[in-house]
Design a protein around this motif. Structure first.
Motif, short mmCIF file in Angstrom:
data_model
loop_
_atom_site.label_atom_id
_atom_site.label_comp_id
_atom_site.label_asym_id
_atom_site.label_seq_id
_atom_site.Cartn_x
_atom_site.Cartn_y
_atom_site.Cartn_z
N SER A 101 0.81 -1.21 0.00
CA SER A 101 0.00 0.00 0.00
C SER A 101 0.85 1.27 0.00
CB SER A 101 -0.92 0.01 1.23
OG SER A 101 -0.17 -0.02 2.43
N GLN A 102 2.17 1.12 0.21
CA GLN A 102 3.06 2.27 0.21
C GLN A 102 3.38 2.77 -1.20
OE1 GLN A 102 4.41 4.21 2.65
NE2 GLN A 102 3.14 3.13 4.14
N PHE A 103 3.13 1.97 -2.22
CA PHE A 103 3.42 2.38 -3.59
C PHE A 103 2.25 2.01 -4.50
CE2 PHE A 103 5.08 -1.86 -2.96
CZ PHE A 103 4.66 -2.56 -4.06
N LYS A 104 2.23 2.64 -5.66
CA LYS A 104 1.18 2.41 -6.64
C LYS A 104 1.80 1.94 -7.95
CE LYS A 104 -1.93 4.06 -3.82
NZ LYS A 104 -2.95 3.20 -3.17
N GLY A 105 1.91 0.66 -8.09
CA GLY A 105 2.43 0.10 -9.33
C GLY A 105 3.94 -0.01 -9.35
N PHE A 106 4.44 -0.87 -10.21
CA PHE A 106 5.89 -1.09 -10.35
C PHE A 106 6.39 -0.22 -11.51
CE2 PHE A 106 4.29 -4.86 -8.26
CZ PHE A 106 5.22 -5.07 -7.26
N TYR A 114 9.77 1.80 -7.52
CA TYR A 114 11.20 2.13 -7.57
C TYR A 114 11.48 3.49 -6.91
CZ TYR A 114 10.92 -1.59 -11.01
OH TYR A 114 10.67 -2.79 -11.64
N THR A 115 10.61 4.45 -7.11
CA THR A 115 10.85 5.78 -6.54
C THR A 115 10.69 5.79 -5.03
OG1 THR A 115 10.03 6.77 -8.60
CG2 THR A 115 10.17 8.19 -6.66
N VAL A 116 9.65 5.15 -4.53
CA VAL A 116 9.38 5.14 -3.09
C VAL A 116 10.53 4.50 -2.32
CG1 VAL A 116 7.87 4.21 -1.30
CG2 VAL A 116 6.88 5.21 -3.36
N LEU A 120 13.57 6.07 0.13
CA LEU A 120 13.68 5.58 1.51
C LEU A 120 15.11 5.15 1.82
CD1 LEU A 120 12.54 4.62 4.22
CD2 LEU A 120 11.96 2.44 3.10
N PHE A 121 15.71 4.35 0.97
CA PHE A 121 17.06 3.85 1.26
C PHE A 121 18.11 4.93 1.07
CE2 PHE A 121 14.90 -0.17 1.17
CZ PHE A 121 15.64 -0.96 2.02
N GLN A 122 17.83 5.90 0.23
CA GLN A 122 18.75 7.03 0.13
C GLN A 122 18.73 7.84 1.43
OE1 GLN A 122 20.88 7.64 -2.42
NE2 GLN A 122 21.73 9.24 -1.08
N LYS A 123 17.56 7.97 2.03
CA LYS A 123 17.43 8.65 3.32
C LYS A 123 18.19 7.89 4.41
CE LYS A 123 13.96 10.27 6.61
NZ LYS A 123 12.50 10.32 6.93
N TYR A 145 26.67 2.19 0.85
CA TYR A 145 25.70 1.24 0.31
C TYR A 145 25.19 1.72 -1.05
CZ TYR A 145 25.68 -0.67 5.02
OH TYR A 145 26.06 -1.24 6.20
N PRO A 146 24.99 0.82 -2.02
CA PRO A 146 24.54 1.20 -3.36
C PRO A 146 23.11 1.71 -3.36
CG PRO A 146 25.51 -1.00 -3.35
CD PRO A 146 25.30 -0.61 -1.93
N SER A 147 22.74 2.39 -4.45
CA SER A 147 21.39 2.92 -4.61
C SER A 147 20.47 1.83 -5.16
CB SER A 147 21.41 4.11 -5.57
OG SER A 147 20.10 4.55 -5.85
N PHE A 148 19.17 2.05 -4.95
CA PHE A 148 18.17 1.08 -5.39
C PHE A 148 17.97 1.12 -6.90
CE2 PHE A 148 13.58 -0.19 -5.79
CZ PHE A 148 13.78 -1.51 -5.47
N GLY A 149 18.24 2.26 -7.52
CA GLY A 149 18.12 2.36 -8.97
C GLY A 149 16.69 2.57 -9.42
N ASN A 150 16.44 2.30 -10.70
CA ASN A 150 15.11 2.47 -11.27
C ASN A 150 14.73 1.22 -12.06
OD1 ASN A 150 16.56 2.70 -13.71
ND2 ASN A 150 16.73 4.90 -13.44
N SER A 151 13.67 1.35 -12.84
CA SER A 151 13.18 0.18 -13.58
C SER A 151 14.16 -0.26 -14.67
CB SER A 151 11.82 0.49 -14.21
OG SER A 151 11.92 1.60 -15.10
#
Length: 439
Positions: A101-106, A114-116, A120-123, A145-151
């Motif tokens: 419920s924290q995100f809307k779609g992949f 990916y953005t949410v 969060l992990f960048q914070k 630590y590495p970034s989560f990246g995008n699609s």
């Protein structure tokens, strides 16, 4: 207030896997968007939550984690006002992200998967850098630590390695072993300045350290489990696994086709093979050598009783005097005596033959056995019934029997020293000669 997963499925907290599956199917039939045309948006959101609840509770590890932190997850951000602002992101804050419920779609939208989680992990990374110079009793070193990246970020390298941190695999590997460098001083239970003496101060420090360690451990476990939660639902991992499976299937098909081609080529070579002249000459030499070997075998000394070959006459002579050979010869004699009907022996001769077989172990040689048997036959015939005046004919008959026995013994001795003679036929011939000697 969030909805409990058990309440979404309508089961108890001690429900089994079968009960969870039945409850999920029942709720899915009720809230599936195709069956709720009048409330599609509400049914879609509800159906997504039901599916998430089943995915979490059907996994033993995730269900255990959910049961242990259920209250914190349901509480969410309700207690933000009562916490210390220096703590940054806390364990309670992270609990709310264990839900779709924290995100809307992949996708890469502001509310997308990916953005949410990238924000969060960048914070979390920025907070770790802010506390990197904070003195800590455990002396924990800072790690980038590495970034989560995008699609579009690849899960792993396929063509060429682009360096650490360029792949999603690096992100999950690093955050899956996360260890915070925060001091967690805000978790202290006592103010050391209020200690009346040194003993009390030490007791306060001990309790404060225990509280910090407990909070750090819980925070680290929460971050690691959140990374696991995201990895299980990451579409990039699923795409990578499908691509790897296709690659393995293609490699296996290529390997199978290559083996088949090599097999066909080998069969074609065998079919087109023509024997060379030098190979035929070798075949002839092999035949000649095999014939020579057969001649050598035939020239060896052969024991009919024991069915063995011997290279020299001395070995053969020593073998004849062995206990094993004598025992086998005696057994052969007894076997031939059992077949006396085929040679038409009389009843009296059968009695004498059995006596000879029983006493042969005490004799030294075959000639002594034959002579002893002849003497016994003479004694038994003398003890027989009345002759009625045919003494001369009986005497003549006895002399003929003695000559026949000696001739048979001589023939047996010559026969056994022959070099060629082997097999079952030789055994029957020797048995027949022994039978003649005993008559």
């Amino acid at each position: 207030m969030r909805v409990c997963y058990y309440d979404l499925l309508g089961v108890e907290r001690k429900a089994t896997d079968d009960e969870l599956k039945k409850a999920y199917r029942r709720q899915a039939l009720i809230w599936h968007p195709d069956k709720n045309h009048d409330r599609v948006s509400e049914a879609t959101e509800r159906f997504a939550l039901i599916r998430e609840a089943y995915e979490v509770l059907s996994d033993a590890q995730e269900r255990s984690w959910y049961d242990g932190h259920r209250d914190a997850i349901l509480r969410g951000d309700d207690h933000k006002a009562s916490r210390d602002s220096s703590a940054g992101t806390t364990t309670e804050d992270l609990m709310s992200y264990f839900s779709i419920s924290q995100f809307k779609g992949f996708n890469d939208s502001d509310t997308g998967f990916y953005t949410v989680y990238r924000k969060l992990f960048q914070k979390l990374m920025n907070e770790e850098e802010a506390h990197r110079d904070t003195p800590d009793e455990d002396d924990i070193s800072f790690t980038h630590y590495p970034s989560f990246g995008n699609s579009k970020t690849p899960f792993a390298d396929s063509d060429g390695y682009m360096g650490y941190g360029s792949y999603v695999r690096d992100f999950y590997s690093a955050w899956g072993n996360f260890t915070s460098v925060k001091s967690f001083q805000w978790m202290d239970k006592w103010r050391l300045s209020e200690a009346p003496n040194r003993i009390v101060r030490r007791a306060m420090e001990k309790e404060n350290k225990k509280a910090r360690d407990t909070a750090r451990k819980e925070y680290n476990d929460t971050v690691r489990n959140l990374a696991t939660f995201m990895r299980k639902r990451d579409p990039r991992l699923k795409a990578f696994q499908e691509e790897e499976q296709r690659r393995k299937d293609a490699a296996a098909a290529e390997q199978k086709a290559r083996v088949q081609r090599e097999k066909q080529e080998l069969m074609a070579q065998v079919a087109a093979y023509k024997e060379q002249d030098w190979a035929k000459v070798n075949d002839q030499l092999d035949e000649l050598s095999s014939e020579e070997d057969e001649e050598v075998e035939e020239s060896e000394f052969y024991c009919v009783v024991c069915d063995k070959f011997y290279k020299s006459e001395q070995q053969y002579t020593s073998h004849e005097s062995s206990r094993k050979h004598v025992k086998l010869a005696q057994a052969l004699k007894e076997e031939m005596m059992a077949d006396e009907e085929d040679f038409e022996f009389g009843k009296k001769e059968e009695v004498s033959t059995n006596n000879t077989a029983q006493n042969s172990d005490n004799l030294g040689s075959e000639d002594e056995q034959l002579n002893s048997q002849i003497k016994k036959n003479k004694k038994k015939k003398k003890k027989g019934g009345p002759r009625w005046g045919f003494a001369d004919e009986e005497k003549l008959h006895e002399e003929v029997e003695e000559v026949s026995a000696l001739a048979a013994a001589l023939e047996l001795d010559q026969y056994r020293r022959r070099r060629k003679g082997k097999g079952q036929e030789g055994r029957y011939n020797e048995g027949y000669i022994l039978a003649k000697a005993i008559m």
